[in-house]
Design a protein around this motif. Structure first.
Motif, PDB file in Angstrom:
ATOM      1  N   ARG A 178      30.085  33.265  38.940  1.00 47.78           N
ATOM      2  CA  ARG A 178      31.028  34.183  39.592  1.00 47.78           C
ATOM      3  C   ARG A 178      32.034  34.725  38.575  1.00 47.78           C
ATOM      4  O   ARG A 178      32.418  35.898  38.642  1.00 47.78           O
ATOM      5  N   VAL A 179      32.455  33.879  37.650  1.00 48.55           N
ATOM      6  CA  VAL A 179      33.338  34.355  36.589  1.00 48.55           C
ATOM      7  C   VAL A 179      32.565  35.250  35.628  1.00 48.55           C
ATOM      8  O   VAL A 179      33.039  36.316  35.225  1.00 48.55           O
ATOM      9  N   LEU A 180      31.369  34.831  35.274  1.00 49.80           N
ATOM     10  CA  LEU A 180      30.532  35.596  34.350  1.00 49.80           C
ATOM     11  C   LEU A 180      30.313  37.027  34.839  1.00 49.80           C
ATOM     12  O   LEU A 180      30.461  37.984  34.080  1.00 49.80           O
ATOM     13  N   SER A 193      37.881  34.447  42.690  1.00 45.16           N
ATOM     14  CA  SER A 193      37.107  34.214  41.465  1.00 45.16           C
ATOM     15  C   SER A 193      37.932  33.525  40.382  1.00 45.16           C
ATOM     16  O   SER A 193      37.420  32.688  39.643  1.00 45.16           O
ATOM     17  N   THR A 194      39.220  33.868  40.292  1.00 42.01           N
ATOM     18  CA  THR A 194      40.068  33.285  39.251  1.00 42.01           C
ATOM     19  C   THR A 194      40.171  31.772  39.389  1.00 42.01           C
ATOM     20  O   THR A 194      40.315  31.051  38.392  1.00 42.01           O
ATOM     21  N   ARG A 195      40.076  31.267  40.596  1.00 40.17           N
ATOM     22  CA  ARG A 195      40.239  29.822  40.818  1.00 40.17           C
ATOM     23  C   ARG A 195      39.166  28.985  40.122  1.00 40.17           C
ATOM     24  O   ARG A 195      39.339  27.778  39.939  1.00 40.17           O
ATOM     25  N   TYR A 196      38.074  29.612  39.720  1.00 40.60           N
ATOM     26  CA  TYR A 196      37.023  28.865  39.035  1.00 40.60           C
ATOM     27  C   TYR A 196      37.302  28.698  37.535  1.00 40.60           C
ATOM     28  O   TYR A 196      36.630  27.902  36.869  1.00 40.60           O
ATOM     29  N   ILE A 197      38.254  29.444  36.987  1.00 39.12           N
ATOM     30  CA  ILE A 197      38.518  29.399  35.549  1.00 39.12           C
ATOM     31  C   ILE A 197      39.373  28.192  35.212  1.00 39.12           C
ATOM     32  O   ILE A 197      40.418  27.958  35.816  1.00 39.12           O
ATOM     33  N   LEU A 198      38.934  27.433  34.214  1.00 38.10           N
ATOM     34  CA  LEU A 198      39.671  26.254  33.777  1.00 38.10           C
ATOM     35  C   LEU A 198      40.519  26.554  32.542  1.00 38.10           C
ATOM     36  O   LEU A 198      41.698  26.238  32.491  1.00 38.10           O
ATOM     37  N   SER A 199      39.921  27.160  31.538  1.00 39.64           N
ATOM     38  CA  SER A 199      40.634  27.444  30.289  1.00 39.64           C
ATOM     39  C   SER A 199      39.896  28.533  29.538  1.00 39.64           C
ATOM     40  O   SER A 199      38.775  28.908  29.890  1.00 39.64           O
ATOM     41  N   PRO A 228      36.706  48.109  38.722  1.00 37.95           N
ATOM     42  CA  PRO A 228      38.158  47.905  38.643  1.00 37.95           C
ATOM     43  C   PRO A 228      38.566  46.437  38.699  1.00 37.95           C
ATOM     44  O   PRO A 228      39.599  46.051  38.155  1.00 37.95           O
ATOM     45  N   ILE A 229      37.766  45.601  39.367  1.00 38.63           N
ATOM     46  CA  ILE A 229      38.073  44.169  39.443  1.00 38.63           C
ATOM     47  C   ILE A 229      37.259  43.455  38.389  1.00 38.63           C
ATOM     48  O   ILE A 229      36.023  43.395  38.465  1.00 38.63           O
ATOM     49  N   LYS A 230      37.940  42.926  37.362  1.00 34.47           N
ATOM     50  CA  LYS A 230      37.223  42.306  36.260  1.00 34.47           C
ATOM     51  C   LYS A 230      38.115  41.322  35.511  1.00 34.47           C
ATOM     52  O   LYS A 230      39.332  41.286  35.693  1.00 34.47           O
ATOM     53  N   TYR A 231      37.475  40.545  34.642  1.00 33.16           N
ATOM     54  CA  TYR A 231      38.168  39.524  33.869  1.00 33.16           C
ATOM     55  C   TYR A 231      39.097  40.160  32.842  1.00 33.16           C
ATOM     56  O   TYR A 231      38.723  41.104  32.150  1.00 33.16           O
ATOM     57  N   ASN A 232      40.325  39.628  32.766  1.00 30.86           N
ATOM     58  CA  ASN A 232      41.289  40.067  31.767  1.00 30.86           C
ATOM     59  C   ASN A 232      41.495  38.925  30.775  1.00 30.86           C
ATOM     60  O   ASN A 232      42.064  37.886  31.129  1.00 30.86           O
ATOM     61  N   PRO A 233      41.038  39.072  29.523  1.00 25.38           N
ATOM     62  CA  PRO A 233      41.095  37.954  28.572  1.00 25.38           C
ATOM     63  C   PRO A 233      42.507  37.619  28.111  1.00 25.38           C
ATOM     64  O   PRO A 233      42.765  36.488  27.701  1.00 25.38           O
TER      65      PRO A 233
END
Length: 270
Positions: A134-136, A260-266, A238-243
């Motif tokens: 989902r993050v990918l 989706s953000t809740r799956y990101i750890l680090s 428009p909705i995407k990962y911001n590094p």
């Protein structure tokens, strides 16, 4: 011999590569790995050379090839050209040296483990990889799928199938390189070309579904990425990962996409 450098930029694309070498028992012809790895090398080398902004994918047998191509071709740029996304189910076992060996050229995003088991536990594996995917998918706006493990009867969710489905739900243009075998070939049997939303003609998609000519597939795909205005329009996400913020945002108003953000750890980012 005169060499002409193409005046082409793929900065508008964040290209996700989905796939893997199938298990040997599932090979339908000798040296199936050779064609798939040749495609990965040729496509990534050409794309990075003309400024591949971002590639998001699960580390696999493809990883060393793409990292090498990035080191050879990327040059200096504002943002690292590769994004690696890995579940903490495996990332927690990496040494600092392992991480350092990737993050010279790649952003490295780690997602949360979902479950109490280890990598050998099928339920924990499936749930953790679903979170990672989902993050990918939110770190790309075009997907290219090639090869892929079959996972026939072992209870594991085929990665190509899940990643293509998530990309479809988000409206991401997808390219299926099915003529080289693996799960991609199985997936192509039930797809109509138009469902991929990639702006290729039906005949061009059928070529990617059926051809084992690596150079022909790469040329068709690369020309389309470089020249198609319709593809560029379809790839807008428009909705995407911001590094920089390590979050998935709606870039129109800055709203955090919490689901989706809740799956990101680090992350080791830009």
């Amino acid at each position: 011999m005169n060499v002409t450098r193409l005046d082409i930029s793929l900065e508008q694309y964040e290209i996700g590569l989905s796939g893997a070498i199938p298990d040997r028992d599932d090979w339908s012809e000798p040296a199936m790995d050779r064609g798939i790895l040749e495609f990965v090398s040729l496509f990534s080398g050409n794309s990075i050379q003309v400024r591949w902004k971002d590639c998001a994918w699960l580390p696999s047998t493809f990883t060393p090839i793409i990292l090498r191509q990035a080191r050879l071709q990327a040059g200096k740029r504002f943002r690292k050209p590769i994004t690696l996304v890995m579940s903490n189910l495996w990332a927690r076992d990496l040494s600092p040296a392992d991480v350092e060996s990737m993050t010279d050229i790649a952003e490295f995003v780690v997602t949360k483990t979902d479950g109490d088991g280890g990598p050998e536990d099928t339920e924990t594996r499936n749930r953790s990889l679903s979170a990672m995917r989902r993050v990918l998918v939110n770190a790309q706006n075009v997907m290219v799928a090639v090869g892929g493990k079959m996972h026939s009867g072992d209870g594991k969710v085929p990665g190509v199938a899940e990643e293509m489905k998530l990309a479809e739900e988000k409206g991401i243009p997808r390219f299926l390189i099915a003529g080289l075998g693996g799960f991609a070939r199985e997936l192509a049997k039930d797809l109509t070309p138009g469902s991929l939303q990639n702006s290729l003609t039906d005949n061009e998609n059928v070529t990617l579904f059926s051809s084992d000519d690596v150079s022909a597939c790469v040329n068709l795909l690369f020309d389309h990425l470089a020249l198609s205005e319709a593809l560029e329009e379809a790839a807008f996400q428009p909705i995407k990962y911001n590094p920089w913020l390590n979050k998935i945002l709606d870039h129109r108003d800055g709203t955090v996409h919490a689901e989706s953000t809740r799956y990101i750890l680090s992350a080791v980012a830009v």
